[in-house]
Design a protein around this motif. Structure first.
Motif, PDB file in Angstrom:
ATOM      1  N   THR A  48      46.061  14.740   4.103  1.00 14.02           N
ATOM      2  CA  THR A  48      46.559  16.081   3.831  1.00 14.02           C
ATOM      3  C   THR A  48      47.603  16.404   4.899  1.00 14.02           C
ATOM      4  O   THR A  48      47.862  15.591   5.781  1.00 14.02           O
ATOM      5  N   LYS A  49      48.156  17.604   4.839  1.00 20.03           N
ATOM      6  CA  LYS A  49      49.147  18.006   5.843  1.00 20.03           C
ATOM      7  C   LYS A  49      48.509  18.267   7.212  1.00 20.03           C
ATOM      8  O   LYS A  49      49.201  18.261   8.220  1.00 20.03           O
ATOM      9  N   LYS A 116      40.791   9.020  12.621  1.00 19.93           N
ATOM     10  CA  LYS A 116      40.988  10.377  12.114  1.00 19.93           C
ATOM     11  C   LYS A 116      42.044  11.045  12.984  1.00 19.93           C
ATOM     12  O   LYS A 116      41.922  11.058  14.207  1.00 19.93           O
ATOM     13  N   ALA A 117      43.075  11.583  12.326  1.00 16.79           N
ATOM     14  CA  ALA A 117      44.147  12.271  13.046  1.00 16.79           C
ATOM     15  C   ALA A 117      44.239  13.707  12.549  1.00 16.79           C
ATOM     16  O   ALA A 117      43.875  14.006  11.403  1.00 16.79           O
ATOM     17  N   HIS A 118      44.740  14.586  13.410  1.00 15.17           N
ATOM     18  CA  HIS A 118      44.787  16.014  13.095  1.00 15.17           C
ATOM     19  C   HIS A 118      46.026  16.649  13.723  1.00 15.17           C
ATOM     20  O   HIS A 118      46.402  16.323  14.843  1.00 15.17           O
ATOM     21  N   GLN A 123      51.708  22.881  15.511  1.00 14.86           N
ATOM     22  CA  GLN A 123      52.427  21.611  15.473  1.00 14.86           C
ATOM     23  C   GLN A 123      53.147  21.436  14.133  1.00 14.86           C
ATOM     24  O   GLN A 123      54.302  21.009  14.097  1.00 14.86           O
ATOM     25  N   ILE A 124      52.467  21.785  13.049  1.00 13.17           N
ATOM     26  CA  ILE A 124      53.075  21.676  11.723  1.00 13.17           C
ATOM     27  C   ILE A 124      54.285  22.596  11.623  1.00 13.17           C
ATOM     28  O   ILE A 124      55.339  22.206  11.109  1.00 13.17           O
ATOM     29  N   VAL A 135      55.668  15.558  19.025  1.00 10.54           N
ATOM     30  CA  VAL A 135      54.330  16.110  18.959  1.00 10.54           C
ATOM     31  C   VAL A 135      53.331  15.014  19.335  1.00 10.54           C
ATOM     32  O   VAL A 135      53.468  13.867  18.911  1.00 10.54           O
ATOM     33  N   GLU A 136      52.354  15.372  20.188  1.00  6.04           N
ATOM     34  CA  GLU A 136      51.262  14.447  20.466  1.00  6.04           C
ATOM     35  C   GLU A 136      50.179  14.717  19.429  1.00  6.04           C
ATOM     36  O   GLU A 136      49.691  15.833  19.302  1.00  6.04           O
ATOM     37  N   VAL A 137      49.833  13.689  18.676  1.00  5.38           N
ATOM     38  CA  VAL A 137      48.899  13.843  17.564  1.00  5.38           C
ATOM     39  C   VAL A 137      47.500  13.433  18.009  1.00  5.38           C
ATOM     40  O   VAL A 137      47.294  12.315  18.482  1.00  5.38           O
ATOM     41  N   ALA A 138      46.554  14.357  17.849  1.00  3.03           N
ATOM     42  CA  ALA A 138      45.158  14.067  18.192  1.00  3.03           C
ATOM     43  C   ALA A 138      44.620  13.012  17.239  1.00  3.03           C
ATOM     44  O   ALA A 138      44.771  13.124  16.023  1.00  3.03           O
TER      45      ALA A 138
END
Length: 163
Positions: A48-49, A116-118, A123-124, A135-138
């Motif tokens: 998803t987004k 799993k990334a969020h 950030q979006i 952006v640093e992606v969790a």
């Protein structure tokens, strides 16, 4: 007008198919687009987004000399999960690129891996509105025991497409 980009439109289109076809169609599309993802047979579980979830099965072709998923495979699943969630948001006139891929190996992985990334709403919003940025992606990667064999820092950037 929809703010969905090409990838988001594809995912939305696939969601219109019968449920038993959705994951195979999405996997086929992603594996064809990103060749290494196809070679390793990385599998999409959710996209998803805001969130993504991907699995890499511990198969012979992705194993190291001790029978666990190779270090490059561990990095690949984290990079795929973060890149795809960013890819769901980057406008079509921009291109996403990985800027930093840092992986610390903590323990031997047991069995399959799930990443799993969020992305946060903020950030979006940055991805949608800034001409270029990063952006640093969790992301978390867990094995079959629910433990995290690696910890990652994944920074993605986006810039205008060159014409």
């Amino acid at each position: 007008m929809s703010r969905d980009n090409r990838l988001a439109r594809l995912v939305k289109k696939i969601e219109g198919y019968p449920s038993f076809l959705r994951k195979p169609l999405l996997n086929m599309a992603l594996r064809k687009t990103v060749k290494l993802v196809g070679t390793a047979k990385v599998e999409v579980l959710q996209l998803t987004k805001e969130h993504s979830q991907f699995r890499l099965q511990n198969r012979k072709k992705v194993q190291n000399h001790i029978g666990t998923i190779h270090a490059a495979g561990m990095a690949l699943i984290a990079e795929t999960a973060t890149g795809m969630v960013v890819g769901m948001n980057v406008p079509d006139d921009k291109v996403p690129v990985i800027k930093t891929l840092k992986v610390n190996f903590l323990k031997r992985a047991k069995g399959d891996l799930v990443a799993k990334a969020h992305l946060s709403d903020e950030q979006i919003q940055d991805i949608l509105t800034l001409e270029k940025g990063e952006v640093e992606v969790a992301v978390s990667v867990t094995d079959e025991e629910g433990k995290e064999p690696i910890e990652c820092q994944m920074v993605w950037a986006w810039t205008p497409k060159r014409h």
